[in-house]
Design a protein around this motif. Structure first.
Motif, mmCIF file in Angstrom:
data_model
loop_
_atom_site.group_PDB
_atom_site.id
_atom_site.type_symbol
_atom_site.label_atom_id
_atom_site.label_comp_id
_atom_site.label_asym_id
_atom_site.label_seq_id
_atom_site.Cartn_x
_atom_site.Cartn_y
_atom_site.Cartn_z
ATOM 1 N N SER A 102 32.362 54.185 41.886
ATOM 2 C CA SER A 102 32.398 53.589 43.250
ATOM 3 C C SER A 102 32.184 52.234 43.748
ATOM 4 N N LEU A 103 32.420 52.046 44.934
ATOM 5 C CA LEU A 103 32.721 50.781 44.824
ATOM 6 C C LEU A 103 31.406 50.234 46.462
ATOM 7 N N LEU A 104 30.130 49.784 45.321
ATOM 8 C CA LEU A 104 28.877 49.663 46.854
ATOM 9 C C LEU A 104 28.935 48.054 47.082
ATOM 10 N N LEU A 105 29.513 48.029 47.895
ATOM 11 C CA LEU A 105 29.644 46.407 48.801
ATOM 12 C C LEU A 105 28.747 45.847 50.420
ATOM 13 N N HIS A 106 27.830 45.176 49.503
ATOM 14 C CA HIS A 106 27.050 44.874 50.682
ATOM 15 C C HIS A 106 27.417 43.868 51.790
ATOM 16 N N PRO A 107 27.074 43.633 52.858
ATOM 17 C CA PRO A 107 27.426 43.138 53.962
ATOM 18 C C PRO A 107 27.346 41.912 53.818
ATOM 19 N N ASP A 108 26.362 41.094 53.215
ATOM 20 C CA ASP A 108 26.575 39.648 52.100
ATOM 21 C C ASP A 108 27.194 38.783 52.207
ATOM 22 N N PHE A 109 28.375 40.256 50.829
ATOM 23 C CA PHE A 109 29.581 39.729 50.220
ATOM 24 C C PHE A 109 30.647 39.044 51.299
ATOM 25 N N LEU A 110 30.570 40.014 52.617
ATOM 26 C CA LEU A 110 31.928 39.359 53.204
ATOM 27 C C LEU A 110 31.445 38.149 54.445
ATOM 28 N N TRP A 111 30.157 37.683 54.356
ATOM 29 C CA TRP A 111 29.993 36.698 55.269
ATOM 30 C C TRP A 111 30.486 35.479 54.608
ATOM 31 N N ASN A 112 30.916 35.466 56.559
ATOM 32 C CA ASN A 112 31.765 34.347 56.452
ATOM 33 C C ASN A 112 33.288 34.166 56.272
ATOM 34 N N THR A 113 33.860 35.537 56.514
ATOM 35 C CA THR A 113 34.585 35.526 56.047
ATOM 36 C C THR A 113 35.688 36.938 57.115
ATOM 37 N N PRO A 114 37.091 36.985 57.307
ATOM 38 C CA PRO A 114 37.166 37.323 58.341
ATOM 39 C C PRO A 114 36.722 39.133 58.333
ATOM 40 N N ASN A 149 40.550 45.995 39.123
ATOM 41 C CA ASN A 149 40.423 44.320 39.621
ATOM 42 C C ASN A 149 39.881 43.811 39.995
ATOM 43 N N ILE A 150 38.780 44.015 40.615
ATOM 44 C CA ILE A 150 37.331 44.234 41.363
ATOM 45 C C ILE A 150 36.428 43.821 40.289
ATOM 46 N N GLU A 151 36.131 44.539 39.607
ATOM 47 C CA GLU A 151 35.410 44.909 38.464
ATOM 48 C C GLU A 151 35.208 43.001 37.735
ATOM 49 N N GLN A 152 37.157 43.670 36.907
ATOM 50 C CA GLN A 152 37.345 42.468 36.614
ATOM 51 C C GLN A 152 36.828 41.642 36.787
ATOM 52 N N GLU A 153 37.033 41.147 37.939
ATOM 53 C CA GLU A 153 36.746 39.522 38.555
ATOM 54 C C GLU A 153 36.080 39.359 38.250
ATOM 55 N N SER A 162 36.337 32.867 42.735
ATOM 56 C CA SER A 162 36.356 34.483 42.966
ATOM 57 C C SER A 162 35.878 34.957 44.275
ATOM 58 N N GLN A 163 35.631 34.394 44.999
ATOM 59 C CA GLN A 163 35.083 35.924 46.293
ATOM 60 C C GLN A 163 36.748 35.975 46.710
ATOM 61 N N ASP A 164 37.517 34.879 46.948
ATOM 62 C CA ASP A 164 38.767 35.309 47.663
ATOM 63 C C ASP A 164 39.389 36.174 46.704
ATOM 64 N N GLN A 169 41.384 41.959 47.180
ATOM 65 C CA GLN A 169 41.542 43.223 46.578
ATOM 66 C C GLN A 169 40.826 44.594 47.749
ATOM 67 N N LEU A 170 40.321 43.751 48.113
ATOM 68 C CA LEU A 170 39.429 44.758 49.057
ATOM 69 C C LEU A 170 40.338 44.644 50.922
ATOM 70 N N GLU A 171 40.283 43.906 51.253
ATOM 71 C CA GLU A 171 41.622 43.871 52.036
ATOM 72 C C GLU A 171 42.910 45.150 51.257
#
Length: 304
Positions: A102-114, A149-153, A162-164, A169-171
């Motif tokens: 399971s991947l939990l992703l808060h919208p704030d992690f994506l802030w200021n990204t396309p 890969n996301i977990e390892q990063e 890191s965020q990039d 990976q999310l895309e």
């Protein structure tokens, strides 16, 4: 909390605590191996709402998962996508035994990204549960690899890249999911063509009844609800099968019915328009001409 109110989980840290897991290493993103989620709370609420995205890959799940009015069948690998604010529930009489991620992703992690805006365009986040994405073993392996890969990063030392890296990976994850859904529309042909047959029967019954004169044209939402599908999934499926959207199918059936009445009855154009649910005959005439390049009267005269 009452029985009718869903239990809201506000943060990923709270979700970890709710599932008896260690504190997350990152406050805004977390990858969970389901083998580490072994039991539910004794006071497990009937319905749950998360304030973050939840993307899950599951199989061999011995509990019941409800999303909307549907239940999941986990005999094979499936993915499902839940947006913030959507209600779901899990019920189990015994300890949970399941595999997957399971991947939990808060919208704030994506802030200021396309991706902050792009994620809202992925229609599968609005799909109902029985429209889950069914994966082949090869596809499961690919998705699991991206999640790892996301977990390892985020387990590594955080730096300016890191965020990039995680966003990339999310895309990739979302693009593969889009591809696999398109593949599913094609490979599940029998089921999909049954949906098409049910749609044709539904529209025929609607246009041959008195309902249309009283309630007007059926909406896309009405058709989707009647077929027990979400509007976005139904339109996506029809686009693959027929090249047309749900709305176009409704209009085609309307024009077919209008042509029948224009050619075999003496009803005026206005009477036909009213019988087909139009408040204004001009609206009917405009739609008819846009679909046939003829006005209703011109079409009728072609039979004389």
């Amino acid at each position: 909390m009452t029985k009718t109110e869903p239990y809201r989980i506000k943060s990923i840290a709270e979700w970890h605590q709710f599932r008896y897991l260690p504190k997350p290493e990152h406050p805004l993103i977390s990858v969970i191996n389901f083998e580490n989620v072994t039991r539910l709370r004794d006071d497990e609420p009937k319905s749950i709402v998360n304030n973050f995205y939840s993307i899950a890959l599951k199989r061999s799940f011995n509990a019941k998962m409800k999303y909307g009015q549907q239940e999941y069948d986990f005999d094979e690998g499936v993915m499902f996508f839940i947006s913030p604010g959507q209600v779901f529930s899990i019920e189990a009489d015994t300890a949970i035994q399941h595999k997957g991620w399971s991947l939990l992703l808060h919208p704030d992690f994506l802030w200021n990204t396309p991706l902050a805006q792009k994620i809202k365009q992925y229609e599968y986040f609005s799909y109902a549960v029985h429209e889950a994405l069914h994966l082949s073993p090869k596809e499961e392996t690919m998705i699991a690899g991206i999640l790892q890969n996301i977990e390892q990063e985020y387990h590594s030392n955080i730096d300016k890249f890191s965020q990039d890296v995680i966003i990339a990976q999310l895309e990739l994850l979302f693009t593969y999911s889009e591809r696999f859904y398109q593949r599913q529309f094609i490979t599940r042909k029998i089921t999909n063509h049954q949906v098409l047959n049910r749609l044709e029967k539904l529209l025929a019954n609607y246009f041959n009844s008195d309902v249309i004169s009283k309630q007007g044209l059926p909406t896309v939402q009405y058709i989707a609800d009647s077929l027990n599908l979400s509007p976005s999934y139904l339109s996506g499926l029809l686009k693959v099968l027929t090249g047309q959207s749900t709305q176009q199918h409704i209009h085609d059936k309307l024009i077919e019915k209008a042509k029948e009445q224009l050619s075999v009855t003496a009803l005026s154009v206005s009477e036909i328009a009213y019988s087909l649910g139009f408040e204004h005959p001009q609206s009917f005439s405009k739609l008819f001409k846009s679909k046939t390049d003829l006005s209703p009267l011109e079409f009728r005269q072609s039979f004389n």
